[in-house]
Design a protein around this motif. Sequence first.
Motif, short mmCIF file in Angstrom:
data_model
loop_
_atom_site.label_atom_id
_atom_site.label_comp_id
_atom_site.label_asym_id
_atom_site.label_seq_id
_atom_site.Cartn_x
_atom_site.Cartn_y
_atom_site.Cartn_z
N ILE A 3 0.94 -1.27 -0.06
CA ILE A 3 0.08 -0.03 -0.03
C ILE A 3 0.96 1.17 -0.14
O ILE A 3 1.70 1.36 0.70
CB ILE A 3 -0.91 -0.09 1.00
N GLU A 4 0.60 2.16 -0.89
CA GLU A 4 1.21 3.43 -0.86
C GLU A 4 0.31 4.61 -0.46
O GLU A 4 -0.75 4.61 -0.73
CB GLU A 4 1.61 3.85 -2.50
N PRO A 6 11.02 2.66 1.15
CA PRO A 6 10.00 2.83 2.13
C PRO A 6 9.55 1.63 2.65
O PRO A 6 9.66 0.20 2.18
CB PRO A 6 9.07 3.27 1.03
N TRP A 7 9.11 1.71 3.89
CA TRP A 7 8.52 0.49 4.51
C TRP A 7 7.01 0.80 4.31
O TRP A 7 6.31 1.68 4.34
CB TRP A 7 8.53 0.55 6.14
N ALA A 8 6.16 -0.70 3.96
CA ALA A 8 4.70 -0.26 3.43
C ALA A 8 3.98 -1.27 4.19
O ALA A 8 4.60 -2.35 4.59
CB ALA A 8 4.69 -0.87 1.94
N TYR A 26 -5.23 5.79 -9.13
CA TYR A 26 -3.65 5.71 -8.73
C TYR A 26 -3.06 6.86 -8.34
O TYR A 26 -3.73 8.05 -8.79
CB TYR A 26 -2.66 4.99 -9.88
N TRP A 27 -2.18 6.94 -7.55
CA TRP A 27 -1.37 8.02 -7.15
C TRP A 27 -0.54 8.60 -8.25
O TRP A 27 -0.01 7.84 -9.08
CB TRP A 27 -0.49 7.99 -5.91
N ARG A 85 5.30 8.54 -6.33
CA ARG A 85 5.58 7.24 -6.14
C ARG A 85 7.09 6.95 -6.23
O ARG A 85 7.77 7.72 -6.96
CB ARG A 85 4.63 6.34 -6.71
N LYS A 86 7.51 5.91 -5.68
CA LYS A 86 8.89 5.40 -6.23
C LYS A 86 8.82 4.68 -7.56
O LYS A 86 7.92 3.91 -7.77
CB LYS A 86 9.31 4.31 -5.12
#
Length: 556
Positions: free
Chosen positions: A132-133, A235-237, A307-308, A313-314
């Motif tokens: 999840i972002e 990132p931690w998700a 979507y973002w 986002r990465k």
Amino acid sequence: MMKSKLKNMTLIIKFLIPFVCFNLLTASCFAGKESVTTGNKSLLLEKILADGVIRIGVKTDVSPYNSINKLGEIVGLESDIAQNIAEEMGVKLLKVPVTTENRFQKLEIGDVDMLIATIGDTKARRQIATGIEPGYSETSVTVMFKPDAPNITDWAQLRGKTLCAVQGSYFNRPMSERYLLSLEIFKNVRDAQLALIAGRCLGFLYTTGAVVKTIQTNPEFMGYKAPLAPALKEPWAVYIPRSEKNSQLDHIVGNLIAKWHRSQYLLELNEKWGVTISNNWLKQAHLDWSEKDKKGQYLCSRNEQGYWPPECRKTELVNSEESSGLLALGIWVKENSGLDLNFIYDDYSRFQLLKGIGYTMLLIALCIITSLFVGVLAAIFVENTSKKISSVFTAMMTLGRLNPPLLLMYLLFFGVGGWVVNTYNIQLSAMLVATLVLGYYTSGLILNAFVEAADTIRKSKPDFRINYSTISETLPYSRWPIKQSLINLAKQSMIASAIAIPELLSATNLLVAEKGNLFLMMTVLLICFFFIVGFWTEFFNWFENKFNERQSVKHE
């Protein structure tokens, strides 16, 4: 009859409660107008709301993110995040202990609904579950050493060494491949720590935040050290099942984490649990996710597909269907051919490459100007002074010409530069050092070309001496070796990467270290240098032609 009606009414109410809860939850999570889209239907979300319980897999051996306290309770930063998610959904939280080894297995077989378990968000993991972002924190990897371990300050010093590691960590494979590490894999953190204490390995390869906190707070590891710079930042998700991608549950939790970034709730959690390693990342995330356009809308808002924006986002986690323009084309090429043209479609990679080219061109230009200026002045000085002084000065210039410029660069930057810093607290500019060294090296060659040209002229004009008015007369004899010296100077500019100038070789190595893609990036480096050297060669040829035209006009 009355009892039958009451029974039917009770069944209807029981059926409607999850539906009402779901709509209230969706409305509350999208109250901030993240998007008008709620995502695809989520069977898992319906089940969670119907049961009134969400089962979240958490680790128990990574303080301060999650560990077991004296009362036997699982507590930590990630437990607080899990509790907040449960409260926002209006359900009870059931924390299910998981390990690095089994967490995705438990998610796949349905033992847990969600994972909040120090999981670095990588493309490989996106193949087996939905990340999840945005992420809720940042992770990286470092090594914990015993107090009496050798003084290791660079990752390259670990080549071929044996390190302890935990099974399932995202960094095990890339770090072992990059630095040829020999890893002893253990099933949990405690076993790996015990192996380090027992001397089974040189160090413990693990998450930077956990390593730093262990050294700071655990008396058992007092005096242990972690001197290496954090590597492989990710990132931690929060993770949910793969089938839940772009679902209502995915959107609800993602929007909630975005809200936390904007409110700085995650930074507050860091302060509560004494975590500082990810503060800079969270502060930047707060700025990114709080930025608005002229209409007052968040720039990081979901599009019509849910979507973002790719900018939020990465890049490595975006696929071609979720993006547009040059980014979509580049990712499509990567997906279908395996060629990762990140230096074209990724803003960061493109900027680094262009910056490297810019620094290289600037360095070459400065070195050309310096070498020509010093070479001309040296030729005039040598030609118009006593033979003894001329011999000494020529020997000094020859010293620069006969020594490797890289050696001179190290001597000036690290040797003299270190002394200047310690004595006068003045740091020498890397660009200045590279310009002086390469200029000094090439000016020696230019001086030699001018002196040999003057000797040739003196065969017909015995009294000839080089000065400001006569130096142009030497060019018909000296221009070829001077041009070759300057072309070689352009080629040698890449050695400036040794003293941390972000020129083309440095930029390429940076992208290889961060993105991989070694063969392609080295090919790009080769092509770029071909065109750079070609540009300067054509420039010198143009200048030479102009000089010839001027000489022809003068003799007419």
